[in-house]
Design an enzyme around this catalytic site. Sequence first.
Site, mmCIF file in Angstrom:
data_model
loop_
_atom_site.group_PDB
_atom_site.id
_atom_site.type_symbol
_atom_site.label_atom_id
_atom_site.label_comp_id
_atom_site.label_asym_id
_atom_site.label_seq_id
_atom_site.Cartn_x
_atom_site.Cartn_y
_atom_site.Cartn_z
ATOM 1 N N ASP A 74 0.264 -66.892 128.125
ATOM 2 C CA ASP A 74 0.297 -65.485 128.534
ATOM 3 C C ASP A 74 1.605 -65.198 129.267
ATOM 4 O O ASP A 74 2.340 -66.113 129.629
ATOM 5 C CB ASP A 74 -0.924 -65.093 129.390
ATOM 6 C CG ASP A 74 -1.191 -66.098 130.476
ATOM 7 O OD1 ASP A 74 -0.207 -66.623 131.042
ATOM 8 O OD2 ASP A 74 -2.369 -66.366 130.768
ATOM 9 N N ASP A 76 3.448 -63.106 132.373
ATOM 10 C CA ASP A 76 3.391 -62.301 133.592
ATOM 11 C C ASP A 76 4.756 -61.665 133.794
ATOM 12 O O ASP A 76 5.793 -62.262 133.490
ATOM 13 C CB ASP A 76 3.035 -63.175 134.799
ATOM 14 C CG ASP A 76 1.626 -63.735 134.672
ATOM 15 O OD1 ASP A 76 0.812 -63.113 133.970
ATOM 16 O OD2 ASP A 76 1.367 -64.793 135.254
ATOM 17 N N ASP A 150 4.704 -70.685 144.334
ATOM 18 C CA ASP A 150 4.326 -72.016 144.792
ATOM 19 C C ASP A 150 5.361 -73.105 144.518
ATOM 20 O O ASP A 150 5.793 -73.796 145.425
ATOM 21 C CB ASP A 150 2.942 -72.406 144.247
ATOM 22 C CG ASP A 150 2.746 -72.094 142.776
ATOM 23 O OD1 ASP A 150 3.734 -71.711 142.112
ATOM 24 O OD2 ASP A 150 1.619 -72.236 142.273
#
Length: 470
Positions: A74, A76, A150
């Site tokens: 996917d 983002d 992160d």
Amino acid sequence: MIQKLIRRILGTKKKNTGDGTQPVVLTAAEHRIDPKLVSSNAIRVTSTLQQAGFKAFLVGGAVRDLLLGVKPKDFDIATNATPEQVKKLFRRAFIIGRRFQIVHVMFGQDLLEVTTFRGTAVDSAPKDEHGRVLRDNTFGEQHEDALRRDFTINAMYYDPASQTVLDYHGGMTDIRNKTLRIIGVPEARYREDPVRLLRVVRFAAKLNFTIAEETRAPISVMAPLINNVPAARVFDEMLKLLLSGHALACLQQLRKEGLHHGLLPLLDVVLEQPLGEKFVRLALEATDARVKQGKPVSPGFLFASLLWHQVLEKWKAYQAAGEYPIPALHLAADDVLNTQTDKLALQRKIATDMRDIWAMQPRFDRRVGKTPYKLLEHQRLRAGYDFLLLRCESGEIDREIGDWWTDFIAADGAGREELLAKKPALKSTGKAIAGETDDAAPAPAKKRRRRGGRNRNRQNNDASSADKSE
Ligand code: ATP
Ligand code: MG
């Protein structure tokens, strides 16, 4: 020359300054992303935003995967447009989320997540008593957004129009060296969001990367912080881990990092039961294979597998205490599900699926009369049967019973009658664990415990109807 021009337009420097405020700009020749791997809908979103005067980039896992030459599952998108500004630009766009607002842009079935650059976490952001940040939804600059991500490899931005990658934290070097490195001070980053402990494990296993020493060192010490995270978030992250196509590697990595201990009751059980280990390994191998083939995986089946040996143990204990096999199985299922739901918010649908799969197992034993035909009509026969085959393969029960059901399912009417005639005797799949009783055996001499017997039978008439049908 072209690189210089791009850098001048973007106001960026070639060398990373080390403070994360200026990105390294990588050109197509340097990053070698294959533009064919980028979805046309993702490009539609970035170009629409850019044409409206906003900045827009692919970000996170999609860029990481593109750099690794893998087609992202996917895409983002990160932008400096606010959620409201994004929503106005697309026909089917929905603002979602309470804690962090993001926009879902839909093109047919394709969903793209558009996130506004988030600002640096402010010290005044509300935290729980362990330092976990509770709410923090300020918008910010791109470099601040990068700092909040992160891992270095998850903090790169790709602009499909100029085909440049912006790298704020040395992610490209870490990709080349196959290193997973958390951005910032590891202890502080785990404290503000302990879910990152699980994410380290997931990415290290999925990508086959080495965890940088400073990133790895605090993991086992900080593992208990996971207990303060809302169960629903832990569940989401666990599901991502288990459905990553690398579930087995992830669980092995969890054990390696000492994260299975006290982290989740589920993992304590799964990884420390020699008997169940083979079963779990087979279940995860099958799951990983399905994910890799693009086939759907049922979370209910997965969790039913992970917890089966715990159910078996309790099933046996309830029978030893004088309970009939079927109610004993439901009591065992209740116990296991209740323990898990404290920390792992198993959604109702998943828990129901798990219960159905478990409850079907003793019914496979009953190969007489109309019972097998009834089971064929069960709407979750496929899952129950696959589960039965796993039990055979793991050595828990005789392979013959799985083969019999394979034949019975495939056979025509006459074939089925023949199979039934061939197999008139009941054969218990659960002897080893069910205290030498099967569900057609006479009632144990001991008095039945009413609690489980009555209530469970009513709630799960699935298994109990089989009981009565003979
Ligand atoms: P996958 O391909 O497995 O989905 P991903 O990197 O896209 O991997 P997501 O969970 O979809 O992982 O998150 C998208 C991005 O959001 C990450 O790449 C990372 O930049 C950021 N992110 C997600 N969760 C966190 C977190 N807990 N802390 C900081 N950044 C996060
Ligand atoms: Mg993702």
